[in-house]
Design a protein around this motif. Structure first.
Motif, PDB file in Angstrom:
ATOM      1  N   GLU A  94     -46.657  27.980  96.078  1.00 41.33           N
ATOM      2  CA  GLU A  94     -47.119  28.006  94.691  1.00 41.33           C
ATOM      3  C   GLU A  94     -47.278  26.588  94.138  1.00 41.33           C
ATOM      4  O   GLU A  94     -48.201  26.312  93.368  1.00 41.33           O
ATOM      5  CB  GLU A  94     -46.147  28.825  93.825  1.00 41.33           C
ATOM      6  CG  GLU A  94     -46.195  30.313  94.097  1.00 41.33           C
ATOM      7  CD  GLU A  94     -45.550  30.726  95.417  1.00 41.33           C
ATOM      8  OE1 GLU A  94     -45.906  31.802  95.921  1.00 41.33           O
ATOM      9  OE2 GLU A  94     -44.699  29.974  95.945  1.00 41.33           O
ATOM     10  N   ILE A  95     -46.401  25.691  94.551  1.00 46.44           N
ATOM     11  CA  ILE A  95     -46.529  24.292  94.136  1.00 46.44           C
ATOM     12  C   ILE A  95     -47.816  23.715  94.717  1.00 46.44           C
ATOM     13  O   ILE A  95     -48.578  23.035  94.020  1.00 46.44           O
ATOM     14  CB  ILE A  95     -45.293  23.471  94.579  1.00 46.44           C
ATOM     15  CG1 ILE A  95     -44.048  23.957  93.833  1.00 46.44           C
ATOM     16  CG2 ILE A  95     -45.525  21.981  94.335  1.00 46.44           C
ATOM     17  CD1 ILE A  95     -42.742  23.409  94.386  1.00 46.44           C
ATOM     18  N   ALA A  96     -48.084  24.016  95.973  1.00 45.83           N
ATOM     19  CA  ALA A  96     -49.324  23.547  96.604  1.00 45.83           C
ATOM     20  C   ALA A  96     -50.541  24.121  95.885  1.00 45.83           C
ATOM     21  O   ALA A  96     -51.523  23.406  95.656  1.00 45.83           O
ATOM     22  CB  ALA A  96     -49.346  23.934  98.082  1.00 45.83           C
ATOM     23  N   ASP A  97     -50.487  25.393  95.500  1.00 46.84           N
ATOM     24  CA  ASP A  97     -51.598  26.000  94.757  1.00 46.84           C
ATOM     25  C   ASP A  97     -51.841  25.262  93.442  1.00 46.84           C
ATOM     26  O   ASP A  97     -52.987  25.024  93.060  1.00 46.84           O
ATOM     27  CB  ASP A  97     -51.319  27.477  94.455  1.00 46.84           C
ATOM     28  CG  ASP A  97     -51.454  28.363  95.675  1.00 46.84           C
ATOM     29  OD1 ASP A  97     -52.014  27.912  96.693  1.00 46.84           O
ATOM     30  OD2 ASP A  97     -50.992  29.516  95.599  1.00 46.84           O
ATOM     31  N   ALA A  98     -50.768  24.921  92.733  1.00 50.56           N
ATOM     32  CA  ALA A  98     -50.911  24.210  91.463  1.00 50.56           C
ATOM     33  C   ALA A  98     -51.593  22.861  91.672  1.00 50.56           C
ATOM     34  O   ALA A  98     -52.486  22.476  90.914  1.00 50.56           O
ATOM     35  CB  ALA A  98     -49.542  24.016  90.806  1.00 50.56           C
ATOM     36  N   ILE A  99     -51.179  22.158  92.709  1.00 53.11           N
ATOM     37  CA  ILE A  99     -51.776  20.854  92.995  1.00 53.11           C
ATOM     38  C   ILE A  99     -53.239  21.013  93.388  1.00 53.11           C
ATOM     39  O   ILE A  99     -54.107  20.286  92.913  1.00 53.11           O
ATOM     40  CB  ILE A  99     -50.986  20.137  94.108  1.00 53.11           C
ATOM     41  CG1 ILE A  99     -49.572  19.813  93.620  1.00 53.11           C
ATOM     42  CG2 ILE A  99     -51.700  18.869  94.556  1.00 53.11           C
ATOM     43  CD1 ILE A  99     -48.613  19.417  94.719  1.00 53.11           C
ATOM     44  N   CYS A 100     -53.527  21.992  94.232  1.00 51.91           N
ATOM     45  CA  CYS A 100     -54.889  22.188  94.733  1.00 51.91           C
ATOM     46  C   CYS A 100     -55.847  22.709  93.666  1.00 51.91           C
ATOM     47  O   CYS A 100     -57.055  22.515  93.782  1.00 51.91           O
ATOM     48  CB  CYS A 100     -54.883  23.127  95.931  1.00 51.91           C
ATOM     49  SG  CYS A 100     -54.114  22.388  97.378  1.00 51.91           S
ATOM     50  N   CYS A 101     -55.330  23.378  92.643  1.00 46.50           N
ATOM     51  CA  CYS A 101     -56.222  23.912  91.608  1.00 46.50           C
ATOM     52  C   CYS A 101     -56.554  22.855  90.570  1.00 46.50           C
ATOM     53  O   CYS A 101     -57.219  23.143  89.589  1.00 46.50           O
ATOM     54  CB  CYS A 101     -55.631  25.147  90.955  1.00 46.50           C
ATOM     55  SG  CYS A 101     -54.456  24.780  89.647  1.00 46.50           S
ATOM     56  N   ASP A 102     -56.092  21.646  90.771  1.00 43.78           N
ATOM     57  CA  ASP A 102     -56.418  20.511  89.914  1.00 43.78           C
ATOM     58  C   ASP A 102     -55.613  20.456  88.628  1.00 43.78           C
ATOM     59  O   ASP A 102     -55.981  19.770  87.693  1.00 43.78           O
ATOM     60  CB  ASP A 102     -57.915  20.473  89.606  1.00 43.78           C
ATOM     61  CG  ASP A 102     -58.500  19.100  89.880  1.00 43.78           C
ATOM     62  OD1 ASP A 102     -57.812  18.285  90.512  1.00 43.78           O
ATOM     63  OD2 ASP A 102     -59.633  18.850  89.453  1.00 43.78           O
TER      64      ASP A 102
END
Length: 194
Positions: A94-102
């Motif tokens: 979920e942390i990676a998703d937050a980073i990847c979604c800008d």
């Protein structure tokens, strides 16, 4: 202070509650976007020394964090990057998703876990001082730069990269700072007796 500046915030804050019979404090997560509160720990009795995190509560927390990301909040607050995340589990996806979604991502991390976070990021994290004003000022600048970068990209200009920032301290200290940003008094949602 952040919402007053026109920034929509989503994510999770960790706080402690009443002590268990073994002396450990109960652990709670507050969804800063919805106000939902969940209990993260499971009481295990006076002799318990193993991990007290309730895996079902952790899975629910991961869903709440993912929902905050999907809602498109420009600033995502993550309750902590801890041992489990350092080892490849927990809410790492979920942390990676937050980073990847800008989104601009602010994560509570202990100094002892900073190396694990930097390995996860693939580079150095920027550490912020544990100051509500400094963090709110940074959040405003970072979100503004991110918005300009996205606007510049759409207009054909070169986007301005914004690296993820990290505030160090215990999860409780960072939760207290966050509450001060919004003028909330500590413990305003007392669901411990639920």
């Amino acid at each position: 202070r952040i919402r007053v500046r026109g920034i929509s915030v989503g994510g999770l804050l960790q706080r402690t509650g009443e002590p268990h019979s073994n002396g450990r404090l109960s652990i709670w997560l507050d969804d800063v976007g919805t106000g939902e509160t969940i209990r993260l720990d499971q009481p295990r009795g006076p002799g318990a020394k193993d991990c007290i995190v309730d895996p079902d509560a952790l899975a629910h927390a991961a869903c709440l964090l993912r929902r905050a990301v999907e809602l498109g909040h420009p600033l995502i607050v993550v309750n902590r990057f801890g041992y489990t995340e350092s080892e490849g589990g927990g809410m790492r996806a979920e942390i990676a998703d937050a980073i990847c979604c800008d989104a601009v991502v602010l994560i509570a991390v202990r100094v002892s876990r900073l190396d694990g976070l930097e390995r996860f990021l693939g580079g150095a994290a920027t550490v912020l001082p544990p100051s509500a004003v400094a963090i709110a000022d940074w959040a405003e600048r970072a979100v503004s730069a991110r918005r300009q970068g996205i606007a510049g990209q759409v207009a054909g200009g070169e986007p301005k990269p914004v690296k993820m920032r990290v505030a160090t301290g215990s999860a409780g200290e960072l939760a207290d700072l966050y509450r001060r940003w919004h003028g909330l008094r500590q413990g305003c949602r007392r669901d411990e007796k639920a």
